[in-house]
Every structure is written in structure tokens, then in C-alpha cells.
Design an enzyme around this catalytic site. Structure first.
Site, PDB file in Angstrom:
ATOM      1  N   LYS A   1       0.850  -1.198   0.000  1.00  0.00           N
ATOM      2  CA  LYS A   1       0.000   0.000   0.000  1.00  0.00           C
ATOM      3  C   LYS A   1       0.882   1.243   0.000  1.00  0.00           C
ATOM      4  O   LYS A   1       1.707   1.424   0.885  1.00  0.00           O
ATOM      5  CB  LYS A   1      -0.906  -0.008   1.230  1.00  0.00           C
TER       6      LYS A   1
ATOM      7  N   ASP B   1      -2.654  10.251   3.875  1.00  0.00           N
ATOM      8  CA  ASP B   1      -4.051   9.842   4.023  1.00  0.00           C
ATOM      9  C   ASP B   1      -4.800  10.852   4.895  1.00  0.00           C
ATOM     10  O   ASP B   1      -4.716  10.811   6.120  1.00  0.00           O
ATOM     11  CB  ASP B   1      -4.105   8.432   4.644  1.00  0.00           C
TER      12      ASP B   1
ATOM     13  N   LYS C   1     -10.365  12.522   8.352  1.00  0.00           N
ATOM     14  CA  LYS C   1      -9.900  12.036   9.661  1.00  0.00           C
ATOM     15  C   LYS C   1      -9.933  13.159  10.697  1.00  0.00           C
ATOM     16  O   LYS C   1      -9.716  14.317  10.347  1.00  0.00           O
ATOM     17  CB  LYS C   1      -8.440  11.554   9.557  1.00  0.00           C
TER      18      LYS C   1
ATOM     19  N   ASP D   1       1.611   6.269   5.593  1.00  0.00           N
ATOM     20  CA  ASP D   1       0.624   5.347   5.024  1.00  0.00           C
ATOM     21  C   ASP D   1       1.109   4.653   3.744  1.00  0.00           C
ATOM     22  O   ASP D   1       0.354   3.961   3.079  1.00  0.00           O
ATOM     23  CB  ASP D   1      -0.692   6.089   4.773  1.00  0.00           C
TER      24      ASP D   1
ATOM     25  N   ASP E   1     -12.158   6.985   3.768  1.00  0.00           N
ATOM     26  CA  ASP E   1     -10.965   6.686   4.578  1.00  0.00           C
ATOM     27  C   ASP E   1     -10.564   5.212   4.486  1.00  0.00           C
ATOM     28  O   ASP E   1      -9.523   4.817   4.989  1.00  0.00           O
ATOM     29  CB  ASP E   1     -11.238   7.083   6.039  1.00  0.00           C
TER      30      ASP E   1
ATOM     31  N   GLU F   1      -9.413   3.785   1.959  1.00  0.00           N
ATOM     32  CA  GLU F   1      -8.843   3.906   0.612  1.00  0.00           C
ATOM     33  C   GLU F   1      -7.817   2.834   0.286  1.00  0.00           C
ATOM     34  O   GLU F   1      -7.615   2.480  -0.871  1.00  0.00           O
ATOM     35  CB  GLU F   1      -8.220   5.298   0.441  1.00  0.00           C
TER      36      GLU F   1
ATOM     37  N   ARG G   1      -7.578  -0.470   0.839  1.00  0.00           N
ATOM     38  CA  ARG G   1      -8.070  -1.704   0.243  1.00  0.00           C
ATOM     39  C   ARG G   1      -8.514  -1.476  -1.209  1.00  0.00           C
ATOM     40  O   ARG G   1      -8.447  -2.386  -2.036  1.00  0.00           O
ATOM     41  CB  ARG G   1      -9.217  -2.268   1.095  1.00  0.00           C
TER      42      ARG G   1
HETATM   43  N1  BES Z   1      -4.272   4.468   6.873  1.00  0.00           N
HETATM   44  C1  BES Z   1      -5.404   4.131   7.659  1.00  0.00           C
HETATM   45  C2  BES Z   1      -5.096   3.106   8.736  1.00  0.00           C
HETATM   46  C3  BES Z   1      -4.135   3.519   9.814  1.00  0.00           C
HETATM   47  C4  BES Z   1      -4.598   4.056  10.993  1.00  0.00           C
HETATM   48  C5  BES Z   1      -2.798   3.301   9.664  1.00  0.00           C
HETATM   49  C6  BES Z   1      -3.731   4.388  11.989  1.00  0.00           C
HETATM   50  C7  BES Z   1      -1.913   3.639  10.668  1.00  0.00           C
HETATM   51  C8  BES Z   1      -2.384   4.176  11.826  1.00  0.00           C
HETATM   52  C9  BES Z   1      -6.492   3.554   6.780  1.00  0.00           C
HETATM   53  O1  BES Z   1      -6.563   4.065   5.504  1.00  0.00           O
HETATM   54  C10 BES Z   1      -7.807   3.894   7.445  1.00  0.00           C
HETATM   55  O2  BES Z   1      -8.076   5.038   7.566  1.00  0.00           O
HETATM   56  N2  BES Z   1      -8.559   2.868   7.839  1.00  0.00           N
HETATM   57  C11 BES Z   1      -9.819   3.080   8.451  1.00  0.00           C
HETATM   58  C12 BES Z   1     -10.799   2.083   7.847  1.00  0.00           C
HETATM   59  C13 BES Z   1     -12.230   2.373   8.174  1.00  0.00           C
HETATM   60  C14 BES Z   1     -12.664   3.672   7.529  1.00  0.00           C
HETATM   61  C15 BES Z   1     -13.073   1.240   7.674  1.00  0.00           C
HETATM   62  C16 BES Z   1      -9.678   2.871   9.948  1.00  0.00           C
HETATM   63  O3  BES Z   1      -8.904   2.019  10.368  1.00  0.00           O
HETATM   64  O4  BES Z   1     -10.326   3.588  10.673  1.00  0.00           O
HETATM   65 ZN    ZN Z   2      -4.764   4.744   4.737  1.00  0.00          ZN
HETATM   66 MN    MN Z   3      -7.659   5.849   5.367  1.00  0.00          MN
END
Ligand code: BES
Ligand code: ZN
Ligand code: MN
Length: 463
Positions: free
Chosen positions: A232, A237, A244, A255, A314, A316, A318
């Protein structure tokens, strides 16, 4: 033997379960000093002895615990931190094992890392290893050097601020690093060449810096196994329109840690001339907010023609990974696909700050990866691809939704599983261990480069 009148400032003496094991000729005063010291032999513990006159002026007693590779790695990291900017002579016992030598030198290098662009001038220490020549030592040193170099590269890329690190910059770095080695081919796709990569275009569409799809190929003659590595590569992000909260966004330059580890390991495989075919796929995009950003409710068409309804911008990671996985399935006929991603915050909720979540339907592969991680000093814990939740992925208007309810890290893994039919694969959610809040032995504060070490170990063991 070594001359104590030499200009070195610091020596180290390993301390095992039987006490200190000085290898160099300590003079009488130092021998007495070492002998009197109650030093714990716990791996990673360092005791400093110093004297006003005489050379060396300082001796570091370094605990090596039971003497396993990981213990020596901890000792190396502790020593290089304790030495600061001093020149260090490491005089090793004659019978030191290859694993110990690899552990120690990896620890010295990994613990000595500093983000180079930020503190260029600060790296002034020098370490000299003094050891008797033994068969196998050169190999240990090469493995340690390549592993550390790969980890350093992954850390550098991940520590780079996103104002610099847009997808184009990242792709340029990959091209430049690959050009410095033989046998690697890099293809960078942009613009119209991304027509079928609907997920990557959607996620990258909100940014002034357009996305890239980078493919690195290492294809040595005679290779039998073809491994596809997918990382990834979100260069920042924001969460997109599903923005966020401010604390959650602070560290989102990291990220692209999955892509960084995959790039580093692929280059490292070339450095080691590994006899395995590797294709690295890096979907690179910035998840930004603007009038052209993809919206909740949008339907995205992936590389394989299947569709995803975006239910949270968010989620993104996947979405861009799905294109890469579908591309691998259609174009590359891999034996094995490994996916590395800072995919969910839920990784840390479930497993804490130092452990990645490992998903695979393949027990043997899961065990091999976890074993490689344990040997390399990177921990992972297997979580289930729990079918109890597959219904949550249902969409009324597409083949699936992108952000279903349920346990976050598991749901992301189930989304990705949709893009495999029969290939052996594993997915590592490495959000948590990709970053360290403080210097901690072989980890330096900031990006850890997590994954590069595990991948190199694992790839080194393949036929
Ligand atoms: N990049 C984030 C995940 C992340 C969070 C990485 C904290 C490192 C530290 C990812 O893109 C994300 O935002 N995931 C969301 C998914 C949700 C919207 C289903 C999450 O984990 O909240
Ligand atoms: Zn992310
Ligand atoms: Mn995200």
C-alpha cells in the site's frame, strides 16, 4: 592481538550467563575493573566503565543473554546508542557464531539509524569490528548489511514528509534505486495507462499529485517460484471526504509503509541475488480532499471489472490494493502473493503497537511468515478470515461495499480476499508496528521500516 594503545575510545565486552567474555587483551587495570563490575547479562543492557587515563578510556559491557541472534541484535543496538558519536571497537570472541555476528551487526546498523535528510551532519560515529576470519562470516555480514540497508531505505522513504513524497517523487525514488543495481526492471504507469485501475484513479483523484502504478521485476534465470509482493502506497491519508480527526491524521505520511517495505525487500533480493522471481506492485496515490475527490456512495470499477461501493473514503487502502491484486491475478500467474499495508487502526487496537496482523487461508504459509518475522525481529499474530462477517460486505448497487461494519482489521482482510481465486496469499496489516514513538533498541524513533526484514528472511528461504 589488539593493541590497547590504539586510538579507539570505546571497547565492548559481551556479558553472557557466565559473566564477561573479554576478547581483546584488556590491561590489568581494565581486567580488574571488568571483574569487579556487577553487570547484568540481559540482552540489550549496557554498563559503561570508564577511566581517566589509558586506552581504551571506556569499556562497554554489553549483555548478550543466552547468545541467540536476537540477543546479539539487541546488544548491538544498545551499544551503538550508548556509544553516541564515539568511535567504537567491537572485539569479538574467537568462537562467535555466524548468527551472533549477523545479529550484532544488524543491531549496530539498525540502532544507529537516523533519518538522513533531517540530521545529515549528526552521523559521525564509526564502528570497527575486530574478529578472526572464519568461513561464513562474510556471508553473515552481507546478510546483515543488505537487511539493514533495506530497512534504512524503507525508513527514509516513510519518514520523508508528504510535501516532498508525492506519488511521482516516490516512483522516481524507486526508479533511481533500481537503476543502481543490475537485473531489475521498473515500469511506471500514469495517466491513461491507469484506465483499468479504477480504484487507484478514484482514490488518487482528489490530489493535485496524480497517482502512479509501479511494477518492479526481479527475474533471475532459473527461478522456479514467482512471488508477487503488493504494498500500500498512500503518500498521505487525509481520510478524503470522510476526513480524519486531527490526531488521527498527524502521522499519515507513514501510510506508504507497506510499499516502502516491499520496495526495500525487492531491491535487497537483487542485492543478495536471490534465485526467486519477484514482482513488486506498488499502487501510489495521495488520499486528498478536493472537489475532485471520490465520494461516499460512488461506485468504483476495479482492474478485474468488479465493483465496490465506497462507503467511507478513509477506507482507501483496500481500494487501491484491490486493483493491484486483480492485476497480479490476470497478468502475472504468481505462485504466491504477499500483501503489506498500513490498512487499519484496528490493528493496534487488537494487537498493540509492535505486532502486525497476519491473515492467510494457508496454514503453512502463515507459519513460515510468522517464523521469518520472529527470526528477523518483527512480530506478527495470525487473525482469522472469519466467514461470520462476509454478509456485511453486501452492497445493493455493487459487488461489495468498501467499509463494512465489523472488526476493522478482519473486515479489510475479507475485502481483499475477494480478489483471490486459488493463489496462495497472505496479507499483513502493519499499521501499528510501522511506527515507533521512541528509540527502542533496533527501532529508531519514527518509521521502523517494518516488513523489509521479514520479507528478506522469507524470500531468502524460498527454493
Ligand atoms: N491508513 C489508515 C489506517 C491507519 C490508521 C494506519 C492508523 C496507521 C495508523 C487507513 O486508511 C484507514 O483510515 N482505515 C480506516 C478504515 C475504516 C474507515 C473502515 C480505519 O482504520 O479507521
Ligand atoms: Zn490509509
Ligand atoms: Mn484511510
Amino acid at each position: 592481538m589488539t593493541d590497547t594503545s590504539d586510538k579507539s575510545a570505546t571497547w565492548i565486552v559481551p556479558v553472557g550467563p557466565d559473566g564477561p567474555q573479554p576478547a581483546g587483551d584488556l590491561d590489568a587495570e581494565l581486567s580488574a575493573l571488568v571483574g569487579q563490575t556487577e553487570s547484568a547479562g540481559q540482552a540489550g543492557q549496557v554498563t559503561l566503565l570508564s577511566r581517566p587515563v589509558g586506552r581504551p578510556s571506556r569499556v562497554l559491557l554489553a549483555g548478550i543473554g543466552d547468545g541467540a541472534e536476537a540477543d546479539w541484535r539487541a546488544a548491538g543496538a544498545a551499544v551503538v546508542r550508548a556509544a553516541g558519536d564515539e568511535t567504537l571497537d567491537v572485539i569479538l570472541p574467537a568462537e562467535v557464531t555466524q548468527a551472533a555476528l549477523r545479529g550484532l551487526t544488524e543491531g549496530l546498523w539498525l540502532g544507529g539509524y537516523r533519518y538522513r535528510d533531517a540530521i545529515k551532519a549528526a552521523r559521525s560515529s564509526e564502528v570497527r569490528l575486530i574478529l578472526s576470519e572464519t568461513p561464513g562470516y562474510a556471508k553473515s555480514l552481507t546478510l546483515a548489511r543488505v537487511t539493514a540497508t533495506a530497512t534504512w531505505l524503507a525508513r527514509d522513504l516513510t519518514n520523508t514528509p508528504s510535501s516532498v513524497k508525492n506519488p511521482e517523487w516516490f516512483a522516481d525514488q524507486i526508479v533511481a534505486e533500481a537503476a543502481g543495481r543490475t537485473g531489475l526492471t521498473v515500469t511506471v504507469r500514469a495517466g491513461d495507462e491507469l484506465k483499468r485501475f479504477g480504484g487507484l484513479r478514484a482514490v488518487g483523484g482528489g490530489s493535485i499529485s496524480p497517482p502512479r502504478f509501479v511494477e518492479i521485476s526481479w527475474h533471475p534465470a532459473g527461478a522456479t517460484t514467482h512471488v508477487v509482493l503488493v504494498g500500500k502506497g498512500i503518500t498521505f491519508d487525509t481520510g478524503g471526504i470522510s476526513i480524519k480527526p486531527r490526531d488521527g491524521m498527524k502521522l499519515m505520511k507513514k501510510d506508504m509503509g507497506g510499499a516502502a517495505a516491499v520496495v526495500a525487500a525487492t531491491l535487497g533480493a537483487a542485492d543478495l541475488n536471490l534465485p526467486v522471481r519477484i514482482t513488486a506492485l506498488l499502487p501510489l496515490a495521495e488520499n486528498a480532499i478536493s472537489g475532485s475527490a471520490f465520494r461516499p456512495g460512488d461506485v468504483i470499477t476495479h482492474y478485474d471489472g468488479s465493483t465496490s461501493e465506497n462507503t467511507n473514503s478513509d477506507a482507501e487502502g483496500r481500494i487501491v490494493l484491490a486493483d493491484a491484486l486483480a492485476y497480479a491475478a490476470e497478468q502475472l500467474a504468481p505462485d504466491l502473493v504477499l500483501n503489506l499495508a498500513t490498512l487499519t487502526g484496528a490493528n493496534a487496537v487488537a494487537l498493540g503497537k509492535r505486532t502486525a496482523a497476519l491473515y492467510s487461508p494457508d496454514d503453512e504459509l502463515a507459519e513460515a511468515l510468522a517464523g521469518a518475522g520472529a527470526a528477523a525481529g518483527e512480530r506478527m499474530w495470525r487473525l482469522p478470515l472469519a466467514d461470520d462477517y462476509t454478509d456485511n460486505l453486501r452492497s445493493d448497487i455493487a459487488d461489495r461495499i468498501s467499509a463494512p461494519a465489523g472488526p476493522g482489521s478482519v473486515m479489510a482482510a475479507l475485502f481483499l480476499r475477494d480478489f483471490f481465486t486459488g493463489t496462495r496469499w497472505a496479507h499483513l496489516d502493519m499499521s501499528a508496528p510501522s511506527w515507533s514513538d521512541a528509540d527502542d533498541l533496533d527501532l529508531s524513533k519514527g518509521a521502523t521500516g517494518w516488513g523489509a526484514r521479514t520479507l528478506l528472511r522469507y524470500l531468502s528461504g524460498l527454493p
